[in-house]
Design an enzyme around this catalytic site. Structure first.
Site, PDB file in Angstrom:
ATOM      1  N   ARG A 228       0.825  -1.217   0.000  1.00 51.22           N
ATOM      2  CA  ARG A 228       0.000   0.000   0.000  1.00 51.22           C
ATOM      3  C   ARG A 228       0.856   1.262   0.000  1.00 51.22           C
ATOM      4  O   ARG A 228       0.546   2.235   0.680  1.00 51.22           O
ATOM      5  CB  ARG A 228      -0.943   0.022   1.222  1.00 51.22           C
TER       6      ARG A 228
ATOM      7  N   ARG B  77      -3.769   6.906   0.729  1.00 48.20           N
ATOM      8  CA  ARG B  77      -4.258   8.081   1.463  1.00 48.20           C
ATOM      9  C   ARG B  77      -3.265   8.780   2.383  1.00 48.20           C
ATOM     10  O   ARG B  77      -3.504   9.903   2.791  1.00 48.20           O
ATOM     11  CB  ARG B  77      -5.517   7.702   2.252  1.00 48.20           C
TER      12      ARG B  77
ATOM     13  N   ARG C  61      -7.129  11.839  -5.916  1.00 52.46           N
ATOM     14  CA  ARG C  61      -8.337  11.043  -5.664  1.00 52.46           C
ATOM     15  C   ARG C  61      -9.609  11.875  -5.863  1.00 52.46           C
ATOM     16  O   ARG C  61     -10.662  11.338  -6.213  1.00 52.46           O
ATOM     17  CB  ARG C  61      -8.227  10.479  -4.248  1.00 52.46           C
TER      18      ARG C  61
ATOM     19  N   ASP D 284      -7.259  -2.615  -7.021  1.00 49.88           N
ATOM     20  CA  ASP D 284      -7.731  -3.219  -5.782  1.00 49.88           C
ATOM     21  C   ASP D 284      -8.078  -4.680  -6.036  1.00 49.88           C
ATOM     22  O   ASP D 284      -8.376  -5.060  -7.175  1.00 49.88           O
ATOM     23  CB  ASP D 284      -8.961  -2.482  -5.246  1.00 49.88           C
TER      24      ASP D 284
ATOM     25  N   TYR E 134     -14.766 -11.451   0.928  1.00 51.09           N
ATOM     26  CA  TYR E 134     -15.521 -10.235   0.593  1.00 51.09           C
ATOM     27  C   TYR E 134     -16.779 -10.565  -0.206  1.00 51.09           C
ATOM     28  O   TYR E 134     -17.833  -9.964  -0.018  1.00 51.09           O
ATOM     29  CB  TYR E 134     -14.639  -9.250  -0.180  1.00 51.09           C
TER      30      TYR E 134
HETATM   31  O1  1CP Z   1       0.183   0.920  -3.356  1.00 45.50           O
HETATM   32  C1  1CP Z   1      -0.704   0.052  -3.230  1.00 45.50           C
HETATM   33  O2  1CP Z   1      -0.454  -1.050  -2.752  1.00 45.50           O
HETATM   34  C2  1CP Z   1      -2.077   0.440  -3.640  1.00 45.50           C
HETATM   35  C3  1CP Z   1      -2.861  -0.600  -4.410  1.00 45.50           C
HETATM   36  C4  1CP Z   1      -3.803  -1.437  -3.523  1.00 45.50           C
HETATM   37  C5  1CP Z   1      -3.634  -2.791  -3.172  1.00 45.50           C
HETATM   38  C6  1CP Z   1      -2.444  -3.684  -3.464  1.00 45.50           C
HETATM   39  C7  1CP Z   1      -5.039  -0.997  -2.988  1.00 45.50           C
HETATM   40  C8  1CP Z   1      -5.592   0.358  -3.109  1.00 45.50           C
HETATM   41  N1  1CP Z   1      -5.660  -2.086  -2.387  1.00 45.50           N
HETATM   42  C9  1CP Z   1      -4.803  -3.187  -2.472  1.00 45.50           C
HETATM   43  C10 1CP Z   1      -5.057  -4.556  -1.982  1.00 45.50           C
HETATM   44  C11 1CP Z   1      -6.199  -4.844  -1.081  1.00 45.50           C
HETATM   45  N2  1CP Z   1      -7.459  -4.285  -1.092  1.00 45.50           N
HETATM   46  C12 1CP Z   1      -6.176  -5.846  -0.079  1.00 45.50           C
HETATM   47  C13 1CP Z   1      -5.009  -6.780   0.184  1.00 45.50           C
HETATM   48  C14 1CP Z   1      -3.946  -6.151   1.006  1.00 45.50           C
HETATM   49  C15 1CP Z   1      -4.292  -5.869   2.443  1.00 45.50           C
HETATM   50  O3  1CP Z   1      -4.607  -6.800   3.181  1.00 45.50           O
HETATM   51  O4  1CP Z   1      -4.214  -4.671   2.801  1.00 45.50           O
HETATM   52  C16 1CP Z   1      -7.436  -5.855   0.548  1.00 45.50           C
HETATM   53  C17 1CP Z   1      -7.886  -6.747   1.682  1.00 45.50           C
HETATM   54  C18 1CP Z   1      -8.249  -4.861  -0.102  1.00 45.50           C
HETATM   55  C19 1CP Z   1      -9.675  -4.539   0.180  1.00 45.50           C
HETATM   56  C20 1CP Z   1      -9.874  -3.102   0.451  1.00 45.50           C
HETATM   57  N3  1CP Z   1      -9.878  -2.121  -0.503  1.00 45.50           N
HETATM   58  C21 1CP Z   1      -9.964  -2.465   1.705  1.00 45.50           C
HETATM   59  C22 1CP Z   1      -9.933  -3.163   3.068  1.00 45.50           C
HETATM   60  C23 1CP Z   1     -11.296  -3.394   3.591  1.00 45.50           C
HETATM   61  C24 1CP Z   1     -11.261  -4.129   4.915  1.00 45.50           C
HETATM   62  O5  1CP Z   1     -11.444  -5.358   4.922  1.00 45.50           O
HETATM   63  O6  1CP Z   1     -11.063  -3.481   5.953  1.00 45.50           O
HETATM   64  C25 1CP Z   1     -10.097  -1.087   1.473  1.00 45.50           C
HETATM   65  C26 1CP Z   1     -10.284   0.006   2.489  1.00 45.50           C
HETATM   66  C27 1CP Z   1     -10.017  -0.879   0.070  1.00 45.50           C
HETATM   67  C28 1CP Z   1     -10.022   0.422  -0.659  1.00 45.50           C
HETATM   68  C29 1CP Z   1      -8.698   0.856  -1.151  1.00 45.50           C
HETATM   69  N4  1CP Z   1      -7.862   0.082  -1.932  1.00 45.50           N
HETATM   70  C30 1CP Z   1      -6.733   0.790  -2.247  1.00 45.50           C
HETATM   71  C31 1CP Z   1      -6.875   2.104  -1.651  1.00 45.50           C
HETATM   72  C32 1CP Z   1      -5.870   3.225  -1.763  1.00 45.50           C
HETATM   73  C33 1CP Z   1      -8.104   2.128  -0.968  1.00 45.50           C
HETATM   74  C34 1CP Z   1      -8.708   3.302  -0.216  1.00 45.50           C
HETATM   75  C35 1CP Z   1      -9.772   3.922  -1.056  1.00 45.50           C
HETATM   76  C36 1CP Z   1      -9.621   5.404  -1.285  1.00 45.50           C
HETATM   77  O7  1CP Z   1      -8.557   5.927  -1.621  1.00 45.50           O
HETATM   78  O8  1CP Z   1     -10.645   6.094  -1.153  1.00 45.50           O
END
Ligand code: 1CP
Length: 345
Positions: free
Chosen positions: A19, A23, A32, A69, A145
């Site tokens: 990640r 943010r 964003r 994502d 999910y």
């Molecule tokens: O630099 C990077 O790594 C960004 C790319 C990325 C990746 C590899 C994002 C952007 N998401 C992910 C993987 C991801 N998404 C995982 C696996 C890694 C981990 O365990 O952290 C998972 C479980 C998700 C699901 C997801 N997407 C969540 C978690 C929900 C929960 O269960 O609590 C969330 C909050 C997102 C949204 C998301 N994905 C990525 C960003 C930057 C965001 C935030 C959204 C925004 O900017 O408004």
């Protein structure tokens, strides 16, 4: 990065952070704003390319990870997926064969075309020495999910389905194995050089379930990738599985394992590193705190793991509250290794 994943021991380990885009960066928050909807953001190559490049400009990581994502896959399969402000992902849950039968892997190519375009553009734009990582969620984690309908639940729905109707549930996992292998193959064809499979929810499975729903499906995806894209290294991330990381390594055939912050450094060095490259495992909360604790923990990891094949990373993704200057400090310590060992005691 590629040399480390092939098992070479390097003087200075490569480094990137899960990640690393997102943010905690003010320039990401600004970017964003250009898209109200997070999925639209992921499907806009201009925005996704820019988000991927932002952390590299600041910190000079050895790898870029595609900005996307794990939930674009259920979206491509035809499930309703939404990202709500302050709430995270919300999906219309799949809990029966009838609901599952509405999904189709035939749409992956068309629906995810913007992701492949993002990868192709990144492959042209990132520096020669920076590796490009593509990724997907592992079948179990994507299924969590899809069945629960959101993150952060006790996973009672999916566990019940996986235990009480395991033949039905297996069909969902089989669909995901095929879809994920196809999706990742297309990522590699578009220019991804490395693949990471995120099994973030593997830790809620007991040993028997872990073999069935994490190791086995991951092994099938690795086998498919070995055939369709020989030589492309695969990193697995079975989060919070403790000592089951060892059967994960031997049972899946992955090239590298990404480890969470609760995994003991001595155990990693002794048990896992002789078998594959290891990646990890700085505590993301320590990265929020910074200061002496951050210096100390970063050094402890470098000392313990840099004698074997190793990629420096976090134990889990960067938290949105992380001060960007703490990330700069970690980059300084890792990129300056081994000279920085003298600086921090
Ligand atoms: O630099 C990077 O790594 C960004 C790319 C990325 C990746 C590899 C994002 C952007 N998401 C992910 C993987 C991801 N998404 C995982 C696996 C890694 C981990 O365990 O952290 C998972 C479980 C998700 C699901 C997801 N997407 C969540 C978690 C929900 C929960 O269960 O609590 C969330 C909050 C997102 C949204 C998301 N994905 C990525 C960003 C930057 C965001 C935030 C959204 C925004 O900017 O408004």
């Amino acid at each position: 990065m590629l040399r480390a994943l092939k098992g070479e021991v390097l003087k200075r380990p490569p480094f990137w952070l899960m990640r690393q885009a997102g943010r905690y960066l003010p320039e990401y928050r600004e970017l964003r704003k250009q898209s109200k909807n997070f999925l639209d953001f992921c499907y806009s190559p201009d925005l996704a390319v820019e988000a991927t490049l932002q952390p590299l400009r600041r910190y000079n990581m050895d790898a870029a990870i595609l900005f996307s994502d794990i939930l674009v896959l259920p979206d491509a399969l035809g499930q309703k997926v939404e990202f709500r402000e302050g709430e995270g992902p919300v999906l219309e849950p799949i809990r029966s064969i009838a609901e599952m039968n509405k999904l189709s892997a035939d749409r992956i190519e068309d629906h995810l075309a913007p992701v492949f375009e993002t990868i192709a553009r990144l492959a042209n734009e990132i520096p020669e020495q920076t590796a490009l990582i593509g990724f997907a969620g592992a079948p179990w984690t994507v299924a969590v999910y899809m069945v629960e309908g959101r993150g952060g639940t006790d996973c009672s729905q999916i566990r019940k389905w996986a235990d009480d109707a395991s033949d039905e549930f297996r069909e969902l996992i089989n669909l995901l194995v095929e879809a994920i292998a196809t999706y990742l193959t297309r990522q590699v064809e578009s220019g991804a050089e490395i693949i990471q499979l995120f099994d973030s929810w593997a830790g809620i499975l007991n040993e028997r379930q872990f073999h069935r729903w994490s190791i086995e499906p991951t092994r099938r995806i690795v086998d498919r990738l070995r055939e369709s894209c020989p030589g492309v290294p695969v990193i697995g991330f079975p989060r919070n599985v403790g000592p089951l990381a060892e059967p994960f390594v031997t049972g899946t055939g992955i090239d590298a394992i990404s480890l969470d912050q609760d995994t003991s450094l001595a155990w990693i060095a002794e048990t896992l590193q002789p078998k594959c490259t290891v990646q990890g495992n700085l505590d993301n909360q320590v990265l929020v705190e910074g200061g002496e604790a951050l210096d100390r923990e970063t050094m402890a990891i470098l000392k313990a793991l840099s004698k074997g094949p190793f990629v420096f990373n976090l134990g889990h993704g960067i938290l949105p509250t992380t001060p960007p200057e703490h990330v700069a400090r970690v980059a300084e310590l890792v990129l300056g290794w081994p000279a920085t060992a003298k600086e921090v005691r």
